[in-house]
Design an enzyme around this catalytic site. Sequence first.
Site, PDB file in Angstrom:
ATOM      1  N   ASN A 117      -4.527  80.145  47.335  1.00 45.63           N
ATOM      2  CA  ASN A 117      -3.594  79.343  48.146  1.00 45.63           C
ATOM      3  C   ASN A 117      -3.990  79.237  49.616  1.00 45.63           C
ATOM      4  O   ASN A 117      -3.221  79.568  50.528  1.00 45.63           O
ATOM      5  CB  ASN A 117      -2.171  79.900  48.036  1.00 45.63           C
ATOM      6  CG  ASN A 117      -1.590  79.672  46.647  1.00 45.63           C
ATOM      7  OD1 ASN A 117      -2.066  78.807  45.910  1.00 45.63           O
ATOM      8  ND2 ASN A 117      -0.582  80.426  46.295  1.00 45.63           N
ATOM      9  N   HIS A 152     -17.387  88.780  45.000  1.00 43.05           N
ATOM     10  CA  HIS A 152     -17.402  87.870  43.865  1.00 43.05           C
ATOM     11  C   HIS A 152     -18.643  88.068  42.998  1.00 43.05           C
ATOM     12  O   HIS A 152     -19.741  88.308  43.508  1.00 43.05           O
ATOM     13  CB  HIS A 152     -17.355  86.421  44.346  1.00 43.05           C
ATOM     14  CG  HIS A 152     -16.094  86.070  45.067  1.00 43.05           C
ATOM     15  ND1 HIS A 152     -15.905  84.861  45.697  1.00 43.05           N
ATOM     16  CD2 HIS A 152     -14.942  86.777  45.254  1.00 43.05           C
ATOM     17  CE1 HIS A 152     -14.700  84.827  46.235  1.00 43.05           C
ATOM     18  NE2 HIS A 152     -14.099  85.988  45.978  1.00 43.05           N
ATOM     19  N   CYS A 160     -20.433  78.736  45.784  1.00 43.63           N
ATOM     20  CA  CYS A 160     -19.099  78.898  46.372  1.00 43.63           C
ATOM     21  C   CYS A 160     -18.537  77.564  46.849  1.00 43.63           C
ATOM     22  O   CYS A 160     -17.316  77.349  46.818  1.00 43.63           O
ATOM     23  CB  CYS A 160     -19.149  79.863  47.553  1.00 43.63           C
ATOM     24  SG  CYS A 160     -19.899  81.458  47.198  1.00 43.63           S
TER      25      CYS A 160
END
Length: 664
Positions: free
Chosen positions: A376, A473, A646
């Site tokens: 978000n 990640h 990314c």
Amino acid sequence: MAPHRALQLSLKKPTYAVCVVGVETYVDVHSHAPKGARTFRVSGSSGAKVFVVYDPARVTKPTDQEHWPLEASVDVVVSVTTASKNVGDVKVKVSYFKQEDDSALGRSELYLTGVDISLDVDTNRTGKVKRSQGDDKKSWSWGPKGSGAILLVNCDRDSPRSKGLDLANSKLMSLQDLQDMSPMVLTCAGPDQLFESHKLVLNVPFSDAKRVGVFCARGGNHLSDYKQVLGPQRLSYEVERQPGEQEIHFYVEGLTFPDADFVGLVSLSVSLIDTGSHPEVPLFTDTVTFRMAPWIMTPNTQPPLELYVCSVIDSHGPNEKFLVHMDDLAQKTRCKLIVCPWTENRNDRWIQDEMEFGYIEAPHKSIPVVFDSPRNRGLKDFPYKKILGPDFGYVTREIPFAGPSGLDSFGNLDVSPPVTVGGKEYPLGRILIGNSFPRSGGRRMAKVVREFLRAQQVQAPVELYSDWLSVGHVDEFLSFVPTSDQKGFRLLLASPNACLKLFQEKKEEGHGHAAQFDGLRHKKNQSINEMLADRDLKSDSQYAQKCIDWNRKVLKQELGLTEQDIIDIPQLFSVKGSYAEAFFPDMVNMVVLGQYLGIPKPFGPIINGRCCLEEKVRELLEPLGLHCVFIDDYLSYHELLGEIHCGTNVRRKPFSFKWWHVVP
């Protein structure tokens, strides 16, 4: 099907009963037999199947096959073969005797009305409803020989008049929406007079009501011809059968994906109820079971369909040059390029972190579904407002209390190509999630996301260790690329050891003064000699190698890989505080479009006019039929702790393999 009720006979008056076609019913020949009767004879008219059930160990079958002994171990079972045209048009007669050659002591007459009631769905998974017999439609089984109907979660938005997902509407907003639903047919053949004293009721269990919606179809081409009859606010529906009507059509939609509290199975049933009795009595119930289609990720080995990238502006200016490279790469692979403008991404370039593309599939239809991450940030509205639409679904999971961590971004979510592990097949691959293992108390992907992914069942997740990285990640240290050989893919792992080895070789060849970052105005050059002598850089990279090796072991074990399936891509890391970052652009963090790889340009030492890092990667990958395209992402992405993967996202072609053939 075992008989589930008994019909009582009378010597004084005929008995009338309703029988469902194919359903066996006991006839009680004992309770009202005349005094002194020792044997009986039973016969039926056309449309009736009558047979005697007995224990051959206790009863001898009569030689004339007619006069059966009237004892407890002998029973009569009847069924009707077709729906009646008139009430009571199927007759069964029972005669009682003292001895076989005597006149009958009494007779009972049974008048049956046959009614054909069946609730049917696509249990054979052909895309069409076929009449089923027996209890098979109540169960659901996996595998190539499995059976059971499938529902799509109706998570797209087919009508612009709809304010949310189609599943939120209790009214049909578009006829196109019916294609997202699974057909269901109710057979209700029988005399109209019968249905004056009997009714059909469609039911959904309370536990399933919030997960499934049912629309009744009346065959027209107007939205008003379809009304929702079952759903979260309605658990039962008295079927409105018209005179002479033998089939009623329904459309069933899924409302929720499998999750921690939902295994994915829902059931619907129809009951024939005798309204003439008090209280009303259900005479027959037929039940069908559906499984909700899981959300499925697609690996890099699947052909690309759409390439997504963001247009952004930062202190270095717009990323126009990067977008040009992406356009060129998309054209090479005949992949559609979709650019999310600054006005929609609010300068949030990390489109891989915001969402993950997948799909859902039933035998009659497949649609892409975007999974919106709970991060978000600037892109938070993009999946819902710009991707959700006709035949493009949407799903998300929100974190209920604490805010998301960096590991909740979907750069930390990947999926392997199909693999076989110890004889067990994973034909849709296995999902990869980065977490804090083996470190205790670190960052983890949110439980609601992990539980959702695990509940889909068909891509059993594997948890890796990514919390050693600053961003955290999995795409920072691994990637998969397609190959044309029997294996079909290779796993690429970032490798400090491979990089240090390469630099040592170049030093020994006399190229120790060649510099990393040569050609970058904003970065100080470091020669091979300087990098090899930098104890901190070497120590940091060795730490990173240990973390990658931990993952290497897990990946080999959980994906059934050998060393020949893994390619080490040269990469160094530096540690800032407690976490590692890529020392130069991280080459495994690439975008894979078929045979073309968009790889971050590493700006490695130039030897004989060529970057030695690029040359090493080409040497490793191009013999596999891959094309390496090195792209400068240094200022727009690498300096912000991200790379090409990314900053891009790819929607890919779904698997040809059908998920319901999986054996979880």
